[in-house]
Design an enzyme around this catalytic site. Structure first.
Site, PDB file in Angstrom:
ATOM      1  N   GLU A 183       0.796  -1.241   0.000  1.00  0.00           N
ATOM      2  CA  GLU A 183       0.000   0.000   0.000  1.00  0.00           C
ATOM      3  C   GLU A 183       0.830   1.294   0.000  1.00  0.00           C
ATOM      4  O   GLU A 183       0.587   2.191   0.800  1.00  0.00           O
ATOM      5  CB  GLU A 183      -0.953   0.002   1.198  1.00  0.00           C
ATOM      6  CG  GLU A 183      -1.871  -1.220   1.232  1.00  0.00           C
ATOM      7  CD  GLU A 183      -2.797  -1.240   2.442  1.00  0.00           C
ATOM      8  OE1 GLU A 183      -2.611  -0.434   3.363  1.00  0.00           O
ATOM      9  OE2 GLU A 183      -3.705  -2.087   2.453  1.00  0.00           O
ATOM     10  N   GLU A 221      -6.167 -10.630  -1.645  1.00  0.00           N
ATOM     11  CA  GLU A 221      -7.011 -10.452  -0.449  1.00  0.00           C
ATOM     12  C   GLU A 221      -8.489 -10.347  -0.813  1.00  0.00           C
ATOM     13  O   GLU A 221      -9.243  -9.589  -0.190  1.00  0.00           O
ATOM     14  CB  GLU A 221      -6.572  -9.186   0.309  1.00  0.00           C
ATOM     15  CG  GLU A 221      -5.090  -9.162   0.659  1.00  0.00           C
ATOM     16  CD  GLU A 221      -4.685  -8.001   1.556  1.00  0.00           C
ATOM     17  OE1 GLU A 221      -5.561  -7.306   2.102  1.00  0.00           O
ATOM     18  OE2 GLU A 221      -3.461  -7.798   1.713  1.00  0.00           O
TER      19      GLU A 221
HETATM   20  C1  XIL Z   1      -6.255  -6.547   8.318  1.00  0.00           C
HETATM   21  C2  XIL Z   1      -6.598  -7.755   9.157  1.00  0.00           C
HETATM   22  O1  XIL Z   1      -7.523  -8.542   8.477  1.00  0.00           O
HETATM   23  C3  XIL Z   1      -7.136  -7.336  10.488  1.00  0.00           C
HETATM   24  O2  XIL Z   1      -7.330  -8.464  11.324  1.00  0.00           O
HETATM   25  C4  XIL Z   1      -6.162  -6.357  11.145  1.00  0.00           C
HETATM   26  O3  XIL Z   1      -6.690  -5.885  12.303  1.00  0.00           O
HETATM   27  C5  XIL Z   1      -5.865  -5.197  10.228  1.00  0.00           C
HETATM   28  O4  XIL Z   1      -5.386  -5.683   9.013  1.00  0.00           O
HETATM   29  N1  XIL Z   1      -5.128  -4.809   3.668  1.00  0.00           N
HETATM   30  C6  XIL Z   1      -4.073  -5.554   4.135  1.00  0.00           C
HETATM   31  C7  XIL Z   1      -4.257  -6.439   5.299  1.00  0.00           C
HETATM   32  O5  XIL Z   1      -3.024  -5.590   3.490  1.00  0.00           O
HETATM   33  O6  XIL Z   1      -3.081  -6.569   6.065  1.00  0.00           O
HETATM   34  C8  XIL Z   1      -5.376  -5.976   6.179  1.00  0.00           C
HETATM   35  O7  XIL Z   1      -5.598  -6.962   7.165  1.00  0.00           O
HETATM   36  C9  XIL Z   1      -6.625  -5.739   5.362  1.00  0.00           C
HETATM   37  C10 XIL Z   1      -6.399  -4.667   4.327  1.00  0.00           C
END
Ligand code: XIL
Length: 381
Positions: free
Chosen positions: A172, A290
């Site tokens: 990101e 994701e």
């Molecule tokens: C999220 C997790 O799912 C949560 O449990 C945590 O509290 C915060 O992070 N993009 C990403 C992930 O790259 O690392 C994130 O994961 C969701 C958004």
């Protein structure tokens, strides 16, 4: 192939809600109700098997704790998934109790679990603006930032050397509205080191473990609206810059946190397809890292809601998996029993959310069928 034509939606097409029922518009604007039958798949093979038949890897994220405390969930995880990505265990807040120490305990147990259960493991993530430990602000300065970044990457990547499928080296890094040159996000790393923090990260990772695929991971690349398109442009520019600098990025990770509500408005299959092609033409692989489908503002009624969610999965994946550079698909969780969407994007009516392939009772949902069908239709890599 009636069904393919029917769901092969053009940029003009969409999903609408008319009189409480849910319909798809095909490219001739003929309104037809989508039904469960549109998501029928052959057989009962798990997602990892359907993916492997196309040389694609399917998997999901989880926290270690869920696997340890919920054997029924763990059983489904191992059945459906060929790859696991730790949801938090490899982030700085978990790994770095202090500026001089590392705690690999949970991530090591996850790796052992993967090795015992025939799962690959991905690393997520070495460099991110979020999950920064409390000690960071008082400790890291422009003088020592490069050393601290290199030490972190060297220690962590070396600890898992030869054992991971891939690393999300940087997560990101782009946020166009921040107004920085090249659309880079105002992150602690950018403030401390400037844009070269990305080069340092990819070069260090490659030196320490050349065997793990090096991924740049990003969200907000999914739609054809102006914010997504600007982010796509900035992403391509960043990837090109890294490659020109000899910074060895090998793949783009597309997070794909999509909202079913937004798909009819903003998803443009043709422009998404072109974006994937542009990435592939740089010589890079692509991972969908994701994927989940938030059900914010969708009807409460479960059959209607599941139909809309499945439709979003199908529309997105039919485009994504048609691109041969896409080598892996991960959903951000496997079952609605455990999903970050419950905390981050809850429904306004407070009803339990349903963004993932299995429901909270660990049963396959229509979203599962949508993923299975898209994998079955994908060309072999
Ligand atoms: C999220 C997790 O799912 C949560 O449990 C945590 O509290 C915060 O992070 N993009 C990403 C992930 O790259 O690392 C994130 O994961 C969701 C958004």
């Amino acid at each position: 192939m009636r069904r393919r034509n029917f769901l092969g939606l053009s940029a003009m097409s969409g999903v609408g809600i008319f009189g409480g029922a849910h319909y798809l518009l095909n490219s001739c604007n003929v309104v037809k109700a989508a039904s469960q039958a549109d998501f029928m798949v052959q057989g009962t093979d798990p997602l990892k098997v359907r993916a492997a038949a196309k040389n694609i890897i399917y998997g999901a994220t989880t926290h270690l704790e869920k696997l340890q405390k919920d054997p029924a969930f763990a059983q489904q995880f191992v059945k459906e998934c060929g790859i696991l990505v730790p949801e938090g265990e490899l982030k700085w807040r978990s790994l770095r109790p202090s500026s001089t120490t590392f705690n690999f305990q949970s991530a090591d147990v996850l790796l052992q679990y993967c090795q015992q259960n025939n799962l690959l493991m991905r690393g997520h993530t070495l460099v991110w603006h979020s999950s920064i430990p409390d000690w960071f602000a008082g400790t890291v300065t422009t003088q020592n930032a490069e050393q601290i970044l290199v030490d972190h990457i060297t220690t962590v990547v070396n600890h898992y050397k030869g054992k991971l499928h891939s690393w999300d080296v940087v997560n990101e890094a782009i946020n166009v509205p921040d107004g920085n040159p090249d659309g880079l996000r105002t992150s602690p790393w950018l403030s401390l080191l400037g844009p070269r923090y990305l080069d340092i990260a990819f070069k260090t990772t490659a030196t320490v473990d050349p065997s793990a695929l090096r991924v740049y991971n990003e969200f907000g690349l999914d739609y054809g609206n102006s914010s997504s398109v600007q982010k796509r442009t900035a992403t391509l520019k960043l990837l090109e810059r890294l490659l020109n600098n000899g910074s060895p990025v090998q793949a783009l990770g597309i997070q794909a946190h999509i909202w079913s509500r937004d798909m009819p408005k903003y998803f443009n299959p043709a422009s998404f397809k072109q974006f994937l092609k542009d990435v592939a033409s740089l010589g890079l692989k692509i991972l969908i890292t994701e994927l989940d489908v938030a059900d914010v503002d969708l009807p409460l009624d479960i059959p209607s809601r599941d139909l809309l969610i499945a439709t979003s999965y199908q529309q997105y994946l039919d485009v994504a998996l048609a691109e041969p550079a896409v080598i892996a698909l991960l959903t951000w969780g496997l079952s609605d029993r455990y999903t970050w969407i419950s905390d981050y994007y809850p429904r306004s009516d407070g009803a339990p959310v349903r963004p993932l392939p299995l429901d909270a009772q660990l049963q396959r949902k229509l979203a599962w069928n949508a993923i299975a069908g898209a994998l079955d239709r994908a060309p072999k890599r």
